[in-house]
Design a protein around this motif. Structure first.
Motif, PDB file in Angstrom:
ATOM      1  N   GLU A  32      -5.819  -0.195  -7.410  1.00 55.60           N
ATOM      2  CA  GLU A  32      -6.110  -0.991  -6.221  1.00 55.60           C
ATOM      3  C   GLU A  32      -4.798  -1.441  -5.604  1.00 55.60           C
ATOM      4  OE1 GLU A  32      -9.415  -4.310  -5.186  1.00 55.60           O
ATOM      5  OE2 GLU A  32      -7.984  -4.881  -6.753  1.00 55.60           O
ATOM      6  N   ILE A  33      -4.723  -1.430  -4.268  1.00 59.16           N
ATOM      7  CA  ILE A  33      -3.490  -1.778  -3.556  1.00 59.16           C
ATOM      8  C   ILE A  33      -3.815  -2.781  -2.465  1.00 59.16           C
ATOM      9  CG2 ILE A  33      -1.732  -0.926  -1.961  1.00 59.16           C
ATOM     10  CD1 ILE A  33      -3.046   1.285  -4.750  1.00 59.16           C
ATOM     11  N   GLU A  34      -2.983  -3.806  -2.340  1.00 59.27           N
ATOM     12  CA  GLU A  34      -3.099  -4.790  -1.259  1.00 59.27           C
ATOM     13  C   GLU A  34      -1.923  -4.613  -0.308  1.00 59.27           C
ATOM     14  OE1 GLU A  34      -3.182  -8.541  -3.221  1.00 59.27           O
ATOM     15  OE2 GLU A  34      -5.269  -8.347  -3.869  1.00 59.27           O
ATOM     16  N   PHE A  35      -2.213  -4.684   1.007  1.00 57.62           N
ATOM     17  CA  PHE A  35      -1.181  -4.496   2.027  1.00 57.62           C
ATOM     18  C   PHE A  35      -0.960  -5.783   2.813  1.00 57.62           C
ATOM     19  CE2 PHE A  35      -2.911  -0.154   1.593  1.00 57.62           C
ATOM     20  CZ  PHE A  35      -1.741   0.557   1.363  1.00 57.62           C
ATOM     21  N   SER A  36       0.308  -6.046   3.127  1.00 60.08           N
ATOM     22  CA  SER A  36       0.647  -7.149   4.020  1.00 60.08           C
ATOM     23  C   SER A  36       1.803  -6.703   4.917  1.00 60.08           C
ATOM     24  CB  SER A  36       1.045  -8.401   3.232  1.00 60.08           C
ATOM     25  OG  SER A  36       2.193  -8.147   2.429  1.00 60.08           O
ATOM     26  N   VAL A  37       1.959  -7.377   6.045  1.00 59.40           N
ATOM     27  CA  VAL A  37       3.094  -7.134   6.944  1.00 59.40           C
ATOM     28  C   VAL A  37       3.763  -8.466   7.200  1.00 59.40           C
ATOM     29  CG1 VAL A  37       3.835  -6.373   9.233  1.00 59.40           C
ATOM     30  CG2 VAL A  37       2.060  -5.096   8.015  1.00 59.40           C
ATOM     31  N   ASP A  38       5.035  -8.535   6.843  1.00 53.87           N
ATOM     32  CA  ASP A  38       5.794  -9.780   6.975  1.00 53.87           C
ATOM     33  C   ASP A  38       5.037 -10.944   6.328  1.00 53.87           C
ATOM     34  OD1 ASP A  38       7.733  -8.357   8.318  1.00 53.87           O
ATOM     35  OD2 ASP A  38       6.971  -8.868  10.307  1.00 53.87           O
ATOM     36  N   ASP A  39       4.512 -10.688   5.129  1.00 56.86           N
ATOM     37  CA  ASP A  39       3.830 -11.672   4.287  1.00 56.86           C
ATOM     38  C   ASP A  39       2.445 -12.082   4.790  1.00 56.86           C
ATOM     39  OD1 ASP A  39       5.989 -11.769   2.484  1.00 56.86           O
ATOM     40  OD2 ASP A  39       7.031 -13.244   3.732  1.00 56.86           O
ATOM     41  N   VAL A  40       1.924 -11.405   5.798  1.00 59.29           N
ATOM     42  CA  VAL A  40       0.568 -11.685   6.285  1.00 59.29           C
ATOM     43  C   VAL A  40      -0.356 -10.566   5.800  1.00 59.29           C
ATOM     44  CG1 VAL A  40      -0.909 -11.997   8.294  1.00 59.29           C
ATOM     45  CG2 VAL A  40       1.431 -12.874   8.314  1.00 59.29           C
ATOM     46  N   PRO A  41      -1.409 -10.869   5.014  1.00 60.39           N
ATOM     47  CA  PRO A  41      -2.310  -9.817   4.531  1.00 60.39           C
ATOM     48  C   PRO A  41      -2.969  -9.068   5.689  1.00 60.39           C
ATOM     49  CG  PRO A  41      -2.658 -11.857   3.325  1.00 60.39           C
ATOM     50  CD  PRO A  41      -1.774 -12.198   4.485  1.00 60.39           C
ATOM     51  N   ILE A  42      -3.015  -7.728   5.595  1.00 63.11           N
ATOM     52  CA  ILE A  42      -3.657  -6.928   6.639  1.00 63.11           C
ATOM     53  C   ILE A  42      -4.806  -6.078   6.108  1.00 63.11           C
ATOM     54  CG2 ILE A  42      -1.550  -6.832   8.028  1.00 63.11           C
ATOM     55  CD1 ILE A  42      -1.309  -3.858   7.090  1.00 63.11           C
ATOM     56  N   GLY A  43      -4.902  -5.898   4.776  1.00 64.11           N
ATOM     57  CA  GLY A  43      -5.982  -5.083   4.241  1.00 64.11           C
ATOM     58  C   GLY A  43      -5.748  -4.701   2.794  1.00 64.11           C
ATOM     59  N   PHE A  44      -6.613  -3.824   2.301  1.00 67.47           N
ATOM     60  CA  PHE A  44      -6.537  -3.411   0.905  1.00 67.47           C
ATOM     61  C   PHE A  44      -7.177  -2.037   0.774  1.00 67.47           C
ATOM     62  CE2 PHE A  44     -10.506  -5.599   1.586  1.00 67.47           C
ATOM     63  CZ  PHE A  44     -11.439  -4.819   0.917  1.00 67.47           C
ATOM     64  N   GLY A  45      -7.006  -1.437  -0.394  1.00 70.21           N
ATOM     65  CA  GLY A  45      -7.607  -0.138  -0.647  1.00 70.21           C
ATOM     66  C   GLY A  45      -7.674   0.147  -2.133  1.00 70.21           C
ATOM     67  N   ALA A  46      -8.358   1.237  -2.463  1.00 74.21           N
ATOM     68  CA  ALA A  46      -8.465   1.672  -3.853  1.00 74.21           C
ATOM     69  C   ALA A  46      -8.463   3.190  -3.890  1.00 74.21           C
ATOM     70  CB  ALA A  46      -9.743   1.129  -4.490  1.00 74.21           C
ATOM     71  N   THR A  47      -8.096   3.739  -5.022  1.00 71.85           N
ATOM     72  CA  THR A  47      -8.038   5.185  -5.165  1.00 71.85           C
ATOM     73  C   THR A  47      -8.259   5.572  -6.621  1.00 71.85           C
ATOM     74  OG1 THR A  47      -6.694   7.159  -4.729  1.00 71.85           O
ATOM     75  CG2 THR A  47      -5.529   5.182  -5.449  1.00 71.85           C
TER      76      THR A  47
END
Length: 257
Positions: free
Chosen positions: A109-124
């Motif tokens: 599972e991976i969590e994404f943020s841009v400049d410390d602001v969460p933008i989404g997540f995913g799994a594979t």
């Protein structure tokens, strides 16, 4: 024996030009890259969801490699979920964690943020490639800085992915777009699915992109055909050089413009 490095060294690999670097932090894998205009959804200032899918696949594959090494991990499924249209600038930070390391299937599972602001997540999820002669190099691309030039063309153009007609995108098999097993990279298949959907009408990108990898795209070109209803898309990707065998099924949802 074929290794990842041998494939990457044949020609500068497309994915390396995205400038994504990873490092181990305890049991986690952290990744980062700077967004550039070449990564935008055409006609917008938003990061492509397929770029996040590429990085999700990269991070999940590296986490799987730590468990499956020297066997090459093969992607079974991946999905990316965004809270809103992704920013078009800034630093993407990704945090990957192992969810399951079983005998036959690995899940991350991976969590994404841009400049410390969460933008989404995913799994594979992954499995080991059935061919034991295709192996990973001794050293994985973790804790290594980005190397070489950055993307200088829009990503679809760089990958030679063309919109053939509304709802149809074509991705060729090229030496700089292969995975460790010598087949079309799964992240670039995500790009082809995204392009097929985006060709049907203007949007701010995809809020959801999910892919199920059914078999390898070995010959190409890969033809992605999309149908969208009420913002929800279904995409079939077929290997036209291999009797039009279906390689991947994708599901999408678009952000309205």
């Amino acid at each position: 024996m074929t290794t990842v490095e041998e494939h990457l060294n044949r020609r500068r690999h497309i994915l390396l030009e995205l400038g994504f670097a990873t490092r181990r932090v305890g049991d986690e894998l952290h990744g980062s890259a700077t967004i550039s205009p070449e990564m935008h959804v055409p006609g917008t200032d938003h990061l492509r969801t397929s770029v996040l899918a590429i990085w999700l696949d990269t991070m999940g594959g590296l986490l799987a490699s730590l468990v499956l090494h020297p066997r090459v991990p093969m992607t079974l499924e991946l999905d990316v979920n965004l809270f809103g249209p992704a920013p078009g600038s800034g630093e993407v930070h990704a945090v990957g964690r192992t969810v399951k390391a079983g005998r036959s299937v690995f899940v991350a599972e991976i969590e994404f943020s841009v400049d410390d602001v969460p933008i989404g997540f995913g799994a594979t999820s992954f499995m080991a490639a059935p061919n034991p002669d295709v192996q990973l190099p001794r050293k994985l691309s973790i804790d290594m800085p980005p190397r070489g030039p950055r993307l200088s063309l829009p990503l679809a153009e760089r990958a030679r992915c063309e919109r053939r007609e509304p709802g149809v995108a074509v991705l060729p098999r090229t030496e700089d777009g292969l995975n460790a097993a010598g087949t079309v990279n799964g992240g670039l298949l995500a790009l082809a699915a995204e392009e097929a959907v985006l060709s049907l009408g203007p949007s701010n990108g995809l809020s959801f992109l999910g892919l199920r990898y059914l078999q390898a795209a070995r010959v190409g070109p890969v033809v992605a055909t999309a149908a969208v209803r009420h913002g929800v898309g279904r995409v079939e990707l077929r290997d036209s050089g291999q009797d039009d065998r279906i390689t991947t099924l994708a599901t999408t949802r678009t952000f309205e413009r």
